[in-house]
Design a protein around this motif. Structure first.
Motif, short mmCIF file in Angstrom:
data_model
loop_
_atom_site.label_atom_id
_atom_site.label_comp_id
_atom_site.label_asym_id
_atom_site.label_seq_id
_atom_site.Cartn_x
_atom_site.Cartn_y
_atom_site.Cartn_z
N PHE A 102 25.47 41.13 49.56
CA PHE A 102 26.19 39.87 49.34
C PHE A 102 25.89 38.82 50.42
O PHE A 102 26.26 37.66 50.26
CB PHE A 102 27.71 40.12 49.30
N GLN B 263 41.27 46.81 44.23
CA GLN B 263 40.48 47.99 43.85
C GLN B 263 39.01 47.60 43.74
O GLN B 263 38.67 46.68 42.99
CB GLN B 263 40.99 48.56 42.52
N LEU B 264 38.15 48.29 44.46
CA LEU B 264 36.72 48.01 44.42
C LEU B 264 36.02 48.98 43.47
O LEU B 264 36.38 50.16 43.41
CB LEU B 264 36.12 48.13 45.82
N ASP C 156 25.09 53.89 50.49
CA ASP C 156 25.29 52.49 50.10
C ASP C 156 26.79 52.23 50.09
O ASP C 156 27.44 52.27 49.05
CB ASP C 156 24.70 52.24 48.71
N TRP C 157 27.33 51.96 51.24
CA TRP C 157 28.78 51.73 51.30
C TRP C 157 29.13 50.47 52.06
O TRP C 157 30.25 50.32 52.54
CB TRP C 157 29.53 52.95 51.80
N GLN C 158 28.20 49.53 52.12
CA GLN C 158 28.48 48.27 52.82
C GLN C 158 29.50 47.41 52.08
O GLN C 158 30.07 46.51 52.68
CB GLN C 158 27.18 47.47 53.06
N ASN C 159 29.73 47.69 50.79
CA ASN C 159 30.66 46.86 50.03
C ASN C 159 32.01 47.52 49.77
O ASN C 159 32.80 47.03 48.96
CB ASN C 159 30.02 46.44 48.70
N THR C 160 32.29 48.62 50.45
CA THR C 160 33.61 49.22 50.34
C THR C 160 34.20 49.41 51.74
O THR C 160 33.49 49.38 52.74
CB THR C 160 33.59 50.57 49.60
N ASP D 87 38.44 53.00 48.70
CA ASP D 87 37.99 51.98 47.73
C ASP D 87 39.14 51.08 47.28
O ASP D 87 38.96 50.23 46.41
CB ASP D 87 37.32 52.63 46.52
N PHE E 213 26.88 47.41 42.25
CA PHE E 213 27.79 46.75 43.18
C PHE E 213 27.61 47.31 44.59
O PHE E 213 27.51 46.56 45.56
CB PHE E 213 29.25 46.94 42.73
N MET E 214 27.57 48.63 44.69
CA MET E 214 27.53 49.25 46.01
C MET E 214 26.25 48.93 46.76
O MET E 214 26.23 48.85 47.98
CB MET E 214 27.73 50.76 45.88
N LYS E 215 25.14 48.75 46.01
CA LYS E 215 23.85 48.48 46.66
C LYS E 215 23.65 46.99 46.93
O LYS E 215 22.73 46.62 47.65
CB LYS E 215 22.70 48.96 45.76
N LEU F 262 32.89 40.45 53.22
CA LEU F 262 33.69 39.62 52.32
C LEU F 262 35.16 39.54 52.76
O LEU F 262 35.83 38.55 52.48
CB LEU F 262 33.62 40.25 50.92
N PHE F 263 35.62 40.59 53.45
CA PHE F 263 37.02 40.63 53.86
C PHE F 263 37.20 40.26 55.33
O PHE F 263 38.27 40.46 55.89
CB PHE F 263 37.62 42.01 53.56
N VAL G 25 33.71 51.21 43.27
CA VAL G 25 32.78 51.98 44.12
C VAL G 25 31.89 52.93 43.34
O VAL G 25 30.92 53.46 43.88
CB VAL G 25 33.52 52.76 45.23
#
Lengths: 237, 237
Positions: B224, B211-212, A107-111, A206, B219-221, A166-167, B214
């Motif tokens: 968005f 800073q995320l 689960d690393w789609q948000n980092t 991160d 959050f990671m799952k 998001l970025f 992680v």
């Protein structure tokens, strides 16, 4: 002590969209923030790969050139390499399959993270562009003038970054990958490949360090609200 | 030596949109990255102002509470203060007029900067929310439950950040301002004010340190792509 969770981004992808291609950071300064990365040169002068601390340019002719510290960049991403192995490739892998497999592993789609594939490619297709002259065209216009390069049985490294959607705008949302052959015979912005072997590794980042070129008057005065950033990135990157 | 051009952002505004309100960073760790800033608490527990190294919470009742280092945040922005005076207020100033005047003074729409207005406000209106309980509502739902506070002849500090529109989503594109009274009698997320005096100062932050969280599985799952980030920020912030 270097931080290995840090992605240093100089400039933004968005500034390339309207043609703000002026190099505003020397590679000697960029390399203080990482030994590994990708970018482009002053005037959109080729596709860059930084590998083991050495910066290379794949120019519009497809030649791979070692760069010196005075070469400047409008945009680049670097980090200090500390990759962990993800898997060995055991069946035919393409860019789409690679992305799907990697995204399915964690689960690393948000980092942010960096990804690296070292292997021998049955086929690999890349692109690069000639250095542009002022007045600079837009990024999309340059993409239409790109030169493509095709390799067969080339051993080398596909590397780059995944950024959360998001970025998208400051970075390329999703994957942004370049290639460089071990023997420096080819490289560039990755378009396609096929391989049956190789090792895939990754490094979670991160922490994004985003440096803006605030001393560049052209950047500071530009009205980005008129640019279709996401559309241009989708078309050109 | 502290870097005074650095905006440290913990979490992203986007993570608040679907209700990811869990505090994942202690204030004692946040304060290593700045002595000045804004944020919110675990469970969207009030509006935070960090001033001269001291963190304050304006809670849902409107009370201003000094926070200890174990208080956690899901989102915050901090930097080390080194403000330069921009101008003295000499005629009636409202938030819209302030933003218009500040944006007209320099070409800085494409960089981050902090802004501070210390003065006596004829009228000032703020808001805050009670700490939310799990399952957390969305940010927009919380905005509908906000409590508003009105002050007259209150002396204090309006402070916060301008972020380029390109970063709307990770940050609030445009201005994001909080308020705290000198005598701690009121504060919160700034909604409106009117003042005829005071000093406006600013500090350019050309370097974003993002800073995320992680280590936060939720959050990671989170997906968005289903959240209307820009729409929610526009409505709630």
């Amino acid at each position: 002590m270097v931080k290995t969770n840090n992605l240093y981004q100089y400039g933004t992808l968005a500034l390339l969209v309207p043609g703000l291609f002026k190099g505003t950071l020397k590679l000697s300064d960029l390399l203080k923030h990482g030994d590994t990365g990708i970018g482009t040169g002053d005037g959109l002068d080729g596709e860059l790969v930084i590998k083991d601390g050495t910066p290379y340019q794949i120019d519009g002719h497809g030649s791979v050139n070692k760069l010196d510290g005075n070469f400047t960049v409008p945009f680049a991403d670097v980090h200090f390499a500390d990759y962990k192995k993800l898997f060995d490739i055991e069946s035919t892998m393409t860019p789409d399959k690679l992305e799907e497999k990697v995204m399915g592993m964690k689960d690393w789609q948000n980092t942010f993270f960096s990804i690296k594939l070292h292997g021998t490619f049955d086929k690999i297709k890349t692109r690069s562009v000639y250095k542009q002259e002022k007045p600079y065209p837009t990024l999309v216009d340059c993409a239409h003038k790109q030169h493509e390069f095709n390799g067969e049985n080339v051993t080398g490294t596909v590397m780059g970054y995944y950024s959360p959607q998001l970025f998208n705008g400051s970075a390329v949302g999703g994957f942004h990958l370049h290639f460089i052959a071990d023997d420096l015979s080819m490289g560039g912005h990755l378009l396609d490949f096929s391989t049956n072997n190789g090792e895939v590794s990754a490094q979670v980042l991160d922490h994004l360090e985003q440096q803006l070129p605030v001393n560049d008057e052209e950047f500071m005065k530009h009205d980005f609200s008129k640019d279709d950033i996401a559309g241009a990135i989708g078309e050109a990157e």
